[in-house]
Scaffold this active site. Structure first.
Site, PDB file in Angstrom:
ATOM      1  N   LYS A  87      42.713  42.220  60.063  1.00 51.54           N
ATOM      2  CA  LYS A  87      43.627  43.339  59.874  1.00 51.54           C
ATOM      3  C   LYS A  87      43.418  44.395  60.948  1.00 51.54           C
ATOM      4  O   LYS A  87      42.291  44.684  61.332  1.00 51.54           O
ATOM      5  CB  LYS A  87      43.408  43.958  58.478  1.00 51.54           C
ATOM      6  CG  LYS A  87      43.867  43.075  57.328  1.00 51.54           C
ATOM      7  CD  LYS A  87      43.713  43.793  56.005  1.00 51.54           C
ATOM      8  CE  LYS A  87      44.267  42.959  54.846  1.00 51.54           C
ATOM      9  NZ  LYS A  87      44.134  43.657  53.545  1.00 51.54           N
ATOM     10  N   HIS A 118      44.700  32.111  49.343  1.00 49.52           N
ATOM     11  CA  HIS A 118      43.680  33.143  49.172  1.00 49.52           C
ATOM     12  C   HIS A 118      42.595  32.715  48.196  1.00 49.52           C
ATOM     13  O   HIS A 118      41.480  33.246  48.226  1.00 49.52           O
ATOM     14  CB  HIS A 118      44.337  34.437  48.691  1.00 49.52           C
ATOM     15  CG  HIS A 118      43.751  35.666  49.310  1.00 49.52           C
ATOM     16  ND1 HIS A 118      43.833  35.936  50.659  1.00 49.52           N
ATOM     17  CD2 HIS A 118      43.047  36.687  48.758  1.00 49.52           C
ATOM     18  CE1 HIS A 118      43.219  37.081  50.909  1.00 49.52           C
ATOM     19  NE2 HIS A 118      42.733  37.548  49.784  1.00 49.52           N
ATOM     20  N   ARG A 168      39.541  31.660  49.980  1.00 51.40           N
ATOM     21  CA  ARG A 168      38.763  32.801  50.472  1.00 51.40           C
ATOM     22  C   ARG A 168      37.905  33.379  49.353  1.00 51.40           C
ATOM     23  O   ARG A 168      36.727  33.685  49.548  1.00 51.40           O
ATOM     24  CB  ARG A 168      39.717  33.850  51.038  1.00 51.40           C
ATOM     25  CG  ARG A 168      39.067  35.135  51.551  1.00 51.40           C
ATOM     26  CD  ARG A 168      40.149  35.971  52.246  1.00 51.40           C
ATOM     27  NE  ARG A 168      39.787  37.360  52.422  1.00 51.40           N
ATOM     28  CZ  ARG A 168      39.137  37.837  53.472  1.00 51.40           C
ATOM     29  NH1 ARG A 168      38.716  37.004  54.416  1.00 51.40           N
ATOM     30  NH2 ARG A 168      38.878  39.125  53.593  1.00 51.40           N
ATOM     31  N   ARG A 193      41.705  34.791  55.809  1.00 55.62           N
ATOM     32  CA  ARG A 193      43.020  35.153  55.273  1.00 55.62           C
ATOM     33  C   ARG A 193      44.042  34.198  55.893  1.00 55.62           C
ATOM     34  O   ARG A 193      43.800  33.603  56.954  1.00 55.62           O
ATOM     35  CB  ARG A 193      43.381  36.591  55.642  1.00 55.62           C
ATOM     36  CG  ARG A 193      42.409  37.654  55.146  1.00 55.62           C
ATOM     37  CD  ARG A 193      42.869  39.032  55.600  1.00 55.62           C
ATOM     38  NE  ARG A 193      42.014  40.106  55.111  1.00 55.62           N
ATOM     39  CZ  ARG A 193      41.000  40.642  55.803  1.00 55.62           C
ATOM     40  NH1 ARG A 193      40.729  40.188  57.029  1.00 55.62           N
ATOM     41  NH2 ARG A 193      40.271  41.613  55.296  1.00 55.62           N
ATOM     42  N   TYR A 236      33.310  40.527  43.884  1.00 58.84           N
ATOM     43  CA  TYR A 236      32.771  39.193  43.632  1.00 58.84           C
ATOM     44  C   TYR A 236      31.516  39.244  42.771  1.00 58.84           C
ATOM     45  O   TYR A 236      31.101  38.235  42.208  1.00 58.84           O
ATOM     46  CB  TYR A 236      32.485  38.485  44.959  1.00 58.84           C
ATOM     47  CG  TYR A 236      33.744  38.265  45.757  1.00 58.84           C
ATOM     48  CD1 TYR A 236      34.641  37.271  45.404  1.00 58.84           C
ATOM     49  CD2 TYR A 236      34.059  39.088  46.830  1.00 58.84           C
ATOM     50  CE1 TYR A 236      35.825  37.096  46.109  1.00 58.84           C
ATOM     51  CE2 TYR A 236      35.237  38.919  47.546  1.00 58.84           C
ATOM     52  CZ  TYR A 236      36.111  37.926  47.170  1.00 58.84           C
ATOM     53  OH  TYR A 236      37.282  37.760  47.864  1.00 58.84           O
ATOM     54  N   HIS A 286      35.709  42.820  55.553  1.00 62.50           N
ATOM     55  CA  HIS A 286      36.007  43.967  54.706  1.00 62.50           C
ATOM     56  C   HIS A 286      35.447  45.235  55.338  1.00 62.50           C
ATOM     57  O   HIS A 286      34.285  45.272  55.744  1.00 62.50           O
ATOM     58  CB  HIS A 286      35.377  43.800  53.313  1.00 62.50           C
ATOM     59  CG  HIS A 286      36.073  42.796  52.458  1.00 62.50           C
ATOM     60  ND1 HIS A 286      35.487  42.223  51.350  1.00 62.50           N
ATOM     61  CD2 HIS A 286      37.319  42.264  52.529  1.00 62.50           C
ATOM     62  CE1 HIS A 286      36.331  41.377  50.784  1.00 62.50           C
ATOM     63  NE2 HIS A 286      37.446  41.390  51.482  1.00 62.50           N
TER      64      HIS A 286
END
Length: 300
Positions: A172, A244, A247, A148, A279, A270
């Site tokens: 995150k 992004h 990514r 990210r 994806y 994730h």
């Protein structure tokens, strides 16, 4: 309790108890600010402990006139979290947002670049410019490690474990993970460290920051977006790409070449496999290959 006090307390809760990132907290607070602005504009005097479902429904109705379904969902989700917090702290008995439905939105498939397009974009970088070597290392790191933007700009020199073939990434909620790093990306980062980064007189608090701006400070998110936008324009790309996109391309190309979805989930950081599963919808050709290679009844 005033709205401003409630927003301040909620912000502290998100930062301290939930451990959310600054960007996530800002988004939640922005949702509350939009509601506050609506109440003030329409001279509606009501506290966060007393606001009714009807008032909130009217607010969402007004929002729907100017925002798309995805943005509406974002606001509804933010307000539901806020009022859940109010219930948790005992300020309210129930969440007035519970009966307000979120608009249905289709799952947006991420934009990707082909390997040829990525090569073309990186080849557009002018290595004669002072920032050229740095920018090339930045794009290779975005694509090579699937980071990210916030993870990239916060990357430290002390996070590089090239001997082991990994970098330590802070994602995150300040959650850390180790991501494999390939030889090409390692080489370009090493060249940048040995050459152009050493020419920048870094600020004291940025001595360990990997990618620096010309003033010796950490790069901003906006600067990374600008770098990608300018390169896209120079390469005459018609696609609307962002940092992004690298990514997304990282994950998509791994999946297309047979990588395990769980492994991709870990590398992307994730929390849920369902986030990574998007994806699977980008290119289904590999799914047919799985059947042809592994199913016992693939042949007569």
């Amino acid at each position: 309790m005033t709205w401003q006090q409630a927003k301040k307390d909620f912000k502290n809760y998100l930062l301290i108890e939930r451990g959310l990132s600054g960007n996530s907290v800002s988004n939640y607070c922005l949702d509350i600010s939009k509601l506050i602005n609506y109440l003030e504009t329409n001279s509606i005097v009501v506290s966060p402990t007393k606001i009714s479902v009807e008032t909130l429904q009217q607010f969402i109705y007004e929002v729907a006139k100017i925002l798309n379904a995805r943005s509406q969902s974002r606001i509804i989700s933010g307000l539901k979290s806020f009022f859940n917090y109010m219930v948790f702290e005992g300020y309210r008995e129930s969440n007035p947002m519970e009966l307000i439905e979120t608009p249905k939105i289709g799952r947006k498939l991420p934009d990707t670049l082909s390997t040829v397009e990525i090569d073309e974009l990186i080849d557009t970088i002018d290595l004669n410019k002072k920032e050229g070597e740095r920018n090339k290392a930045i794009l290779e790191t975005l694509y090579g490690c699937g980071l990210r933007v916030s993870e990239l700009i916060n990357l430290k020199i002390s996070d590089l474990f090239f001997k082991e073939g990994f970098i330590k990434v802070t994602g995150k909620g300040d959650k850390q993970r180790f991501v494999p790093i390939g030889d090409i990306t390692q080489t370009l980062i090493s060249q940048y460290l040995e050459n152009s980064r050493g020419e920048v007189p870094f600020k004291k608090n940025a001595s360990d920051v990997l990618f620096l701006n010309r003033r010796g400070n950490m790069l901003t998110r906006a600067m990374i977006f600008t770098i990608v936008k300018n390169l896209s324009k120079a390469a005459n790309f018609q696609k609307n790409i962002s940092p992004h996109t690298f990514r997304h391309s990282f994950a998509t190309h791994l999946l297309e070449n047979g990588a395990d979805l769980r492994a991709i989930q870990q590398m992307l950081g994730h929390e849920s496999i369902t986030t990574t599963e998007i994806y699977m919808h980008v290119d289904k050709s590999h799914l047919q290959k799985v059947i042809l290679d592994f199913h016992p009844r693939r042949n007569y």
